[in-house]
Design an enzyme around this catalytic site. Sequence first.
Site, short mmCIF file in Angstrom:
data_model
loop_
_atom_site.label_atom_id
_atom_site.label_comp_id
_atom_site.label_asym_id
_atom_site.label_seq_id
_atom_site.Cartn_x
_atom_site.Cartn_y
_atom_site.Cartn_z
N ARG A 116 -7.56 -0.41 1.22
CA ARG A 116 -8.10 -1.64 0.64
C ARG A 116 -8.58 -1.42 -0.79
O ARG A 116 -8.63 -2.36 -1.59
CB ARG A 116 -9.22 -2.17 1.53
CG ARG A 116 -10.43 -1.28 1.64
CD ARG A 116 -11.26 -1.54 2.89
NE ARG A 116 -10.61 -1.04 4.09
CZ ARG A 116 -11.10 -1.20 5.32
NH1 ARG A 116 -12.25 -1.83 5.49
NH2 ARG A 116 -10.46 -0.73 6.36
N ASP A 151 -12.03 7.20 3.88
CA ASP A 151 -10.81 7.02 4.66
C ASP A 151 -10.44 5.54 4.79
O ASP A 151 -9.40 5.22 5.37
CB ASP A 151 -10.96 7.65 6.05
CG ASP A 151 -9.63 7.78 6.79
OD1 ASP A 151 -8.59 7.82 6.10
OD2 ASP A 151 -9.63 7.84 8.03
N GLU A 192 -9.35 3.73 2.38
CA GLU A 192 -8.90 3.78 0.98
C GLU A 192 -7.81 2.76 0.66
O GLU A 192 -7.64 2.38 -0.50
CB GLU A 192 -8.41 5.18 0.63
CG GLU A 192 -6.98 5.51 1.00
CD GLU A 192 -6.68 5.44 2.49
OE1 GLU A 192 -5.55 5.05 2.84
OE2 GLU A 192 -7.57 5.76 3.31
N ASP A 233 1.63 6.56 5.54
CA ASP A 233 0.65 5.61 5.02
C ASP A 233 1.15 4.88 3.77
O ASP A 233 0.44 4.06 3.22
CB ASP A 233 -0.67 6.33 4.72
CG ASP A 233 -1.88 5.44 4.94
OD1 ASP A 233 -1.75 4.42 5.64
OD2 ASP A 233 -2.96 5.77 4.41
N LYS A 268 -9.92 13.19 8.04
CA LYS A 268 -9.35 12.84 9.34
C LYS A 268 -9.27 14.08 10.24
O LYS A 268 -9.26 15.20 9.74
CB LYS A 268 -7.93 12.29 9.17
CG LYS A 268 -7.83 10.95 8.47
CD LYS A 268 -6.37 10.55 8.34
CE LYS A 268 -6.22 9.20 7.66
NZ LYS A 268 -6.68 8.09 8.51
N ASP A 324 -2.46 10.65 3.31
CA ASP A 324 -3.85 10.26 3.50
C ASP A 324 -4.58 11.26 4.39
O ASP A 324 -4.45 11.23 5.61
CB ASP A 324 -3.93 8.86 4.12
CG ASP A 324 -5.36 8.39 4.30
OD1 ASP A 324 -6.26 8.95 3.63
OD2 ASP A 324 -5.59 7.46 5.08
N LYS A 366 0.86 -1.19 0.00
CA LYS A 366 0.00 0.00 0.00
C LYS A 366 0.89 1.24 0.00
O LYS A 366 1.71 1.41 0.89
CB LYS A 366 -0.90 -0.01 1.23
CG LYS A 366 -1.71 1.28 1.42
CD LYS A 366 -2.44 1.29 2.76
CE LYS A 366 -3.05 2.65 3.06
NZ LYS A 366 -3.68 2.72 4.40
#
Length: 495
Positions: free
Chosen positions: A352, A348, A350, A289, A278, A271, A266
Amino acid sequence: MEFLVKSVRPETLKTATLVLAVGEGRKLGASAKAVDDATGGAISAVLKRGDLAGKVGQTLLLQSLPNLKAERVLLVGAGKERELGDRQYRKLASAVLSTLKGLAGADAALALGDLAVKGRGAHAKARLLVETLADGLYVFDRYKSQKAEPLKLKKLTLLADKADSAAVEQGSKEAQAIANGMALTRDLGNLPPNVCHPTFLGEQAKGLAKEFKSLKVEVLDEKKLRELGMGSFLAVAQGSDQPPRLIILQYNGAKKDQAPHVLVGKGITFDTGGISLKPGLGMDEMKFDMCGAASVFGTFRAVLELQLPINLVGLLACAENMPSGGATRPGDIVTTMSGQTVEILNTDAEGRLVLCDALTYAERFKPQSVIDIATLTGACIVALGSNTSGLMGNNEALVRQLLKAGEFADDRAWQLPLFDEYQEQLDSPFADIANIGGPKAGTITAGCFLSRFAKKYHWAHLDIAGTAWISGGKDKGATGRPVPLLTQYLLERAK
């Protein structure tokens, strides 16, 4: 830092600093005893005065002992006999390095091979020691006006019995490769998000291929992702001015017909949460991230240095998750590369969404195994804290191999279930699957989501949300995990 292995008697070695271990109760190992005898009991005399209790990590520096070629002797506490484990051994090594950094000597010799570490032989002890020392030398001061002072210490020699020297050499070699991989992972993770974006990561991959000719790199742009039907991946990136990239790394160290192992990382370079924004406090840490992708980079570097006889593929799903007038909305439905549709209830969640398309893309390599690595869920930090990575998979043998690798590498993971009951939490009235499953079992339902796209091969998922970086404080920064675990897994497959 140069690491060497020598089979010589410690009392005869010319070095700036000779490092010896002392246990509680004035216990001397073979090396310390030999030096004590050569100096007419100088070490025993110091211990009798009570200057060093021998507790793990305590140090005492002795200058100009008689009848030695070493300028100094550094005593380090090793604790109680037969109670030294991996963590205590690392603590001991870190204490040694901390002291050596403050000395003027350009070299040091470590006579620690006779220390008994629970469950560890010469190879494993050397690897733990060198990895700890090398990782402890890491500094990230790229954006500091005042750089760290250059280290005077340039060479570390591990003293080993002749019978153990080959095992120690191999352990040291593996440790240096792993530490170099961890350093690359940490560098990429620590970079600011205005520098480290998807295009930048593609450039870094090409740079790695220039350094290692056995590595092939392909970078797929937005147009190609659209042609492949990666609607889920693209949905994450559509709110950002930074275009997404799928970076493909390929290393063929075995026969061409041997199925590869695939690592999927990933790579969300920043993010914000997207429209599901967030909180502002701590959002700066969302540059980390992309540590899943960074760990794939680092593992590749270790494998390339070791030239392992395996075939390995890396898929780095890189994007930036930003809010804008063009960003994905909660309630949007997208079609993945697999053809399954996803209702995006929370933008959020995201990670996956980029991983699922990368997992589908992995099918074309007909892999032996696929492991995805992601800073996926805050729920994993709640469940396991910052010491242990979460692990799930659809093949018990693969999961056991990863657990074993983590134990050996002292980079542990813990298995969580993927029971069918959890899959029901992802039901959507409007699409094939929702991208979140409610507040309960968040790490598991994220794994369940990914499992829907990994049915054609043996697959495992590592959630490194708690282990990829240290949050806040003076030690804030990327850790380099799980490069040791992944490299050990691949070392085992190479045998």
